[in-house]
Enzyme design. Structure first.
Site, PDB file in Angstrom:
ATOM      1  N   PRO A  19       0.818  -1.212   0.000  1.00 59.06           N
ATOM      2  CG  PRO A  19       0.122  -0.908   2.209  1.00 59.06           C
ATOM      3  CD  PRO A  19       0.853  -1.876   1.312  1.00 59.06           C
ATOM      4  NE  ARG A  62      -2.502  12.186  -6.828  1.00 58.27           N
ATOM      5  CZ  ARG A  62      -3.795  12.087  -6.869  1.00 58.27           C
ATOM      6  NH1 ARG A  62      -4.537  13.029  -6.314  1.00 58.27           N
ATOM      7  NH2 ARG A  62      -4.381  11.065  -7.428  1.00 58.27           N
ATOM      8  CE1 TYR A  98      -1.310  10.609 -12.952  1.00 53.65           C
ATOM      9  CE2 TYR A  98      -1.230  11.749 -10.850  1.00 53.65           C
ATOM     10  CZ  TYR A  98      -0.660  10.903 -11.774  1.00 53.65           C
ATOM     11  OH  TYR A  98       0.560  10.343 -11.504  1.00 53.65           O
ATOM     12  CB  CYS A 138       4.196  30.826 -17.025  1.00 53.38           C
ATOM     13  SG  CYS A 138       4.939  32.065 -15.990  1.00 53.38           S
TER      14      CYS A 138
HETATM   15  N1  LLP Z   1       3.009  -1.337  -6.006  1.00 52.80           N
HETATM   16  C1  LLP Z   1       3.346  -1.038  -7.282  1.00 52.80           C
HETATM   17  C2  LLP Z   1       4.061  -2.019  -8.075  1.00 52.80           C
HETATM   18  C3  LLP Z   1       2.984   0.226  -7.813  1.00 52.80           C
HETATM   19  O1  LLP Z   1       3.313   0.503  -9.066  1.00 52.80           O
HETATM   20  C4  LLP Z   1       2.296   1.154  -7.009  1.00 52.80           C
HETATM   21  C5  LLP Z   1       1.917   2.467  -7.535  1.00 52.80           C
HETATM   22  C6  LLP Z   1       1.985   0.788  -5.686  1.00 52.80           C
HETATM   23  C7  LLP Z   1       2.351  -0.470  -5.222  1.00 52.80           C
HETATM   24  C8  LLP Z   1       1.267   1.703  -4.751  1.00 52.80           C
HETATM   25  O2  LLP Z   1       0.006   2.041  -5.188  1.00 52.80           O
HETATM   26  P1  LLP Z   1      -1.013   2.779  -4.192  1.00 52.80           P
HETATM   27  O3  LLP Z   1      -1.228   1.877  -3.023  1.00 52.80           O
HETATM   28  O4  LLP Z   1      -0.405   4.050  -3.764  1.00 52.80           O
HETATM   29  O5  LLP Z   1      -2.222   2.964  -5.002  1.00 52.80           O
HETATM   30  N2  LLP Z   1       1.127   9.216  -9.125  1.00 52.80           N
HETATM   31  C9  LLP Z   1      -0.184   8.598  -9.131  1.00 52.80           C
HETATM   32  C10 LLP Z   1      -0.161   7.203  -8.578  1.00 52.80           C
HETATM   33  C11 LLP Z   1       0.844   6.289  -9.291  1.00 52.80           C
HETATM   34  C12 LLP Z   1       0.875   4.900  -8.722  1.00 52.80           C
HETATM   35  C13 LLP Z   1       1.985   4.115  -9.301  1.00 52.80           C
HETATM   36  N3  LLP Z   1       2.170   2.830  -8.723  1.00 52.80           N
HETATM   37  C14 LLP Z   1      -1.153   9.494  -8.369  1.00 52.80           C
HETATM   38  O6  LLP Z   1      -0.748  10.563  -7.914  1.00 52.80           O
HETATM   39  O7  LLP Z   1      -2.330   9.165  -8.251  1.00 52.80           O
END
Ligand code: LLP
Length: 433
Positions: free
Chosen positions: A287, A325, A329, A363
């Site tokens: 997580p 973000r 996105y 900008c």
């Molecule tokens: N494990 C792997 C292999 C991953 O690629 C990621 C996230 C995670 C775990 C953790 O995911 P989470 O639990 O945080 O959902 N920059 C984007 C999110 C990119 C996530 C990339 N991989 C945002 O700001 O929403």
């Protein structure tokens, strides 16, 4: 599931956390400033640990979501391992004193140097390399042999499941660059005796981030569990672990994010029996946002109010380089004034609020944190606002675009605050040029 104001509350009219006023921090440290609540990380970690209690498990914090050393040390102290994706992140894990047997290395582009670094970590090497392609596996095999070692490996299986999240953060579909198919996994397993430097220990998946429904995970876990069973017939030794990836969403606005308890129940539904029959079998989860997302806010000061016929613009001193973000996105972040008396909603009397765009000084038109929000018409230069749910992928994705030094980071813990990263200076900006 965590909520935007779960770890920050108005106290004596001022947004605070654990009795510490964010206004006082901003006065002392300046703005923009990332402010984190220690409980914001620890509470959801404890909830996950509790939910996984009956299973042999390891919770590896995805440190790409927030990689500040003080945060990593705090989480490691509470028993968390780390999921990382680069040599730089491995360096951070080492600096934070994370144990070698609690580290998994993910990512599609590990270099030979990064593999070496992982194999030599603390002498014994890390717990697992989550390998995403055959060329990567061959490279790892060669590096391990050259060091006289066997590399512990989990193959990242791409289950071809639609995570139903933003396309930029969806990773479990065949068309994505991540992982290998079921038939590729099986063919790799058949050729393992030619790879003396590889010790296949597990399988891993990760289908995407900010998942608001457990249904895609249900599907992915089911495919993974089938494949784990299938491999029992192909290998002399059963697999040691399954890594279920990260990804459960949090609430940014009013989305109904999955409950941590329901997520843990889903894990038990698919892997509980196996875990019971073979107590050695370990379940890993990775997580990121679940632990960090609502643990942090970005506090910023209003520079100008720019009045327009249809709406006003509030220009604040944080920008897209500090928190990308919304620009990248189009993601929603709640924004609140630090002073409670300035909080309004659409149901407040008409003259109290005005449709507002909250923007930064960079900008680019995408440097906009919020559009058409009802915001108090009383807020003006010098007032402070907090951009909520900024603990995950906030500072860690920040840059110095427009030659803006990156913000300071502050941690509130046990009723006190401390700076865990000083604000960058102009000298920092030109170092190395
Ligand atoms: N494990 C792997 C292999 C991953 O690629 C990621 C996230 C995670 C775990 C953790 O995911 P989470 O639990 O945080 O959902 N920059 C984007 C999110 C990119 C996530 C990339 N991989 C945002 O700001 O929403």
């Amino acid at each position: 599931m965590t909520r935007p104001l779960q770890f920050f509350q108005y106290q004596n009219g001022i947004l605070s956390s654990d009795g510490v006023s964010l206004e006082a921090i901003a006065e002392q440290i300046g703005t923009p400033v990332y402010i984190y609540s220690a409980s914001g990380f620890i509470d959801p970690l404890k909830e996950l640990q509790e939910g996984m209690r009956d299973l042999n498990h390891l919770i590896c914090f995805a440190l790409k979501s927030n990689s500040n050393l003080s945060i990593l040390r705090m989480l490691a102290k509470e028993g968390a391992g780390m999921d990382l994706v680069s040599g730089g992140e491995l360096f951070r894990a080492a600096q934070a004193g994370v144990q070698s047997d609690k580290i998994v290395f993910s990512g599609v582009g590990k270099t030979a140097d990064e593999m070496k670094q992982g194999l030599l970590y603390e002498g014994t090497g890390i717990y697992s390399f989550n390998v995403e392609s055959l060329p990567e596996l061959r490279q790892l095999n060669d590096v391990a042999i050259s060091l006289g070692k066997r590399a512990p490996v989990a193959l990242r299986f791409n289950p071809d499941v639609d995570a139903k999240t933003h396309p930029y953060i969806s990773t479990g579909l065949k068309r994505n660059k991540f992982g290998i198919t079921r038939s590729e996994v099986l063919s790799v397993v058949r050729s393992l005796d030619q790879l003396r430097g590889i010790h296949l220990k597990g399988l891993s998946i990760h289908i995407g981030s900010q998942l608001l429904s457990l249904a895609p995970l249900d599907d992915a876990f089911s495919k993974l569990s089938d494949l784990v069973h299938e491999l029992d017939h192909h290998q002399d030794r059963p697999l040691e672990f399954a890594d279920l990836g990260g990804g459960i969403g949090i609430t940014y606005q009013n989305e109904k994010a999955p409950l941590i308890q329901s997520y843990c129940k889903l894990i038990k539904k698919h892997f509980g029996k196996r875990a019971k029959n073979s107590p050695q079998f370990k379940l890993l989860i990775e997580p990121g946002r679940t632990l960090s997302g609502n643990a942090g806010v970005l506090v910023s000061k209003v520079i100008y109010r720019k009045e327009r016929r249809n709406k006003d613009f509030l220009v604040i001193d944080a920008a897209m380089n500090d928190l990308i973000r919304p620009a990248l996105y189009e993601s929603f972040h709640e924004i609140v004034p630090i002073e409670k008396r300035l909080v309004v909603s659409k149901s407040s009397p008409k003259k109290k609020w005005v449709k507002t765009n909250i923007v930064g000084p960079v900008c680019e038109s995408s440097d906009c944190f919020a559009s058409d929000r009802p915001f108090s018409s009383q807020i003006g230069p010098g007032d402070l606002v907090a951009i909520l749910s900024a603990g995950a992928y906030g500072f860690s994705m920040s840059s110095t675009y427009n030659s803006r030094p990156r913000p300071a980071e502050v941690l509130i813990q046990e009723g006190k605050f401390s700076t865990i990263r000083t604000r960058e200076t102009w000298e920092d900006l030109v170092r190395g040029e």
